[in-house]
Scaffold this active site. Structure first.
Site, PDB file in Angstrom:
ATOM      1  NE  ARG A  21       2.064   5.700   9.753  1.00  0.00           N
ATOM      2  CZ  ARG A  21       1.204   5.282   8.846  1.00  0.00           C
ATOM      3  NH1 ARG A  21       1.387   4.127   8.231  1.00  0.00           N
ATOM      4  NH2 ARG A  21       0.134   5.990   8.561  1.00  0.00           N
ATOM      5  CG  HIS A  60       5.121   0.894   2.874  1.00  0.00           C
ATOM      6  ND1 HIS A  60       4.545   2.044   2.374  1.00  0.00           N
ATOM      7  CD2 HIS A  60       4.543   0.695   4.089  1.00  0.00           C
ATOM      8  CE1 HIS A  60       3.674   2.525   3.246  1.00  0.00           C
ATOM      9  NE2 HIS A  60       3.646   1.720   4.296  1.00  0.00           N
ATOM     10  CG  ASP A  75       1.760   4.739   4.858  1.00  0.00           C
ATOM     11  OD1 ASP A  75       1.204   3.645   5.019  1.00  0.00           O
ATOM     12  OD2 ASP A  75       2.946   4.964   5.167  1.00  0.00           O
ATOM     13  CG  HIS A  80      -0.173   0.129   2.528  1.00  0.00           C
ATOM     14  ND1 HIS A  80       0.543  -0.926   3.076  1.00  0.00           N
ATOM     15  CD2 HIS A  80      -0.016   1.171   3.381  1.00  0.00           C
ATOM     16  CE1 HIS A  80       1.096  -0.546   4.206  1.00  0.00           C
ATOM     17  NE2 HIS A  80       0.793   0.733   4.415  1.00  0.00           N
TER      18      HIS A  80
HETATM   19  C1  SIN Z   1       3.272   0.937   7.654  1.00  0.00           C
HETATM   20  O1  SIN Z   1       2.587   0.486   6.750  1.00  0.00           O
HETATM   21  O2  SIN Z   1       3.334   2.139   7.891  1.00  0.00           O
HETATM   22  C2  SIN Z   1       4.078  -0.005   8.517  1.00  0.00           C
HETATM   23  C3  SIN Z   1       5.329  -0.449   7.904  1.00  0.00           C
HETATM   24  C4  SIN Z   1       6.147  -1.287   8.842  1.00  0.00           C
HETATM   25  O3  SIN Z   1       5.802  -1.407  10.014  1.00  0.00           O
HETATM   26  O4  SIN Z   1       7.157  -1.826   8.393  1.00  0.00           O
END
Ligand code: SIN
Length: 282
Positions: free
Chosen positions: A273, A258, A103, A101
């Site tokens: 995050r 990612h 974000d 996806h």
């Molecule tokens: C995310 O999708 O923001 C998480 C990515 C991760 O935890 O590696």
């Protein structure tokens, strides 16, 4: 490109680079920041190891890229509401981010970038994979590029295909969900978007969040969405980042997707995050 002050080591032929020898906890000179920003645009995801960052230091670095945005579905940290923790404990089954996806593509103005800081990592596993959706777009035939020109995608936060967003948090006991009454939030964006800084075109389509194509039936849309999403993640468009405690990643949501790999059952992984505000895709 060449950098004056940075030691930049590419991760793969497709994208991603580790930047060595920079301490992100203090004031960065304008030259150092400009080169980091250039490396971000050049490599689409940049990584740093051996960082010691409290939430405020991470926020200060992220703000060099622009104002921060708030993720709508998880409670922020009490001391820094712009930040939240992605935590998977020894007993959690659900893996946040475990599908390809970009974000918050369901937002009207999705974030330009996401910054993740690793606080606890498993002994092995818990890597994050990335794909370069500009490279994926370039590799399409001219006929397909012409067909995609002007197509509008419909993006939703509901994650219907994986049992729904609320279900996604049920067994992720360590993270506090919020705004579950807003999971139908959505937006329309071009399937091919133009990067506002580089002018390069990139595919903007993922299986979870892109729920349809405007003015097309489900039967017409779904095969095309699935083809494009699968095409984006061909191995030659990807890189994979192995975290250490103290690693920091920053990726460009305008031209990448990612995937958080869930291969560490019974172990903990704790990340902090932040997201940086972006523009409306065009
Ligand atoms: C995310 O999708 O923001 C998480 C990515 C991760 O935890 O590696």
């Amino acid at each position: 490109m060449g950098y004056q002050t940075l030691d930049v080591e590419p991760c793969s032929g497709a994208m991603g680079a580790v930047i060595h020898g920079v301490d992100l906890s203090g004031d960065l000179s304008n030259q150092a920041f400009d080169e980091i920003h250039q490396a971000f645009l050049d490599h689409k995801a940049i990584f740093f190891h051996h960082q010691e960052l409290d939430p405020h230091q991470q926020i200060a670095f992220a703000r060099r890229f622009g104002p921060l945005s708030i993720y709508p579905f998880i409670e922020g940290l009490p001391e820094a509401p712009e930040a939240f923790e992605i935590l998977k404990t020894e007993s959690d089954e659900r893996n946040f981010g475990g599908a390809w996806h970009s974000d918050m593509s369901f937002a009207t103005t999705p974030p330009l970038g996401t910054m993740l800081y690793a606080q606890e990592v498993p002994e092995a596993g818990g890597d994050t994979m990335f794909c370069n959706t500009a490279l994926a777009y370039n590799a399409l035939s001219d006929g397909m590029k012409d067909m995609l020109d002007g197509l509008v995608g419909i993006y939703s936060a509901a994650l219907k295909g994986s049992g729904g967003r609320a279900a996604a948090f049920k067994s992720a006991t360590a993270m506090t969900a919020k705004n579950m009454d807003q999971v139908e939030m959505g937006a329309e964006h071009p399937i091919v978007r133009t990067h506002p800084a580089t002018g390069r075109k990139a595919l903007y389509v993922g299986k979870g969040h892109t729920v349809g194509l405007k003015d097309m039936t489900e039967a017409e849309s779904r095969p095309l969405i699935d083809f494009l999403a699968d095409h984006c993640v061909r191995p030659e468009f990807t890189c994979r980042f192995r975290w250490q405690a103290g690693s920091l990643a920053l990726w460009d949501n305008r031209c990448t997707m990612h995937f958080a790999v869930d291969d560490y059952p019974g172990q903990r992984r704790r990340m902090r995050r932040l997201t940086i505000e972006g523009d409306k895709p065009f």
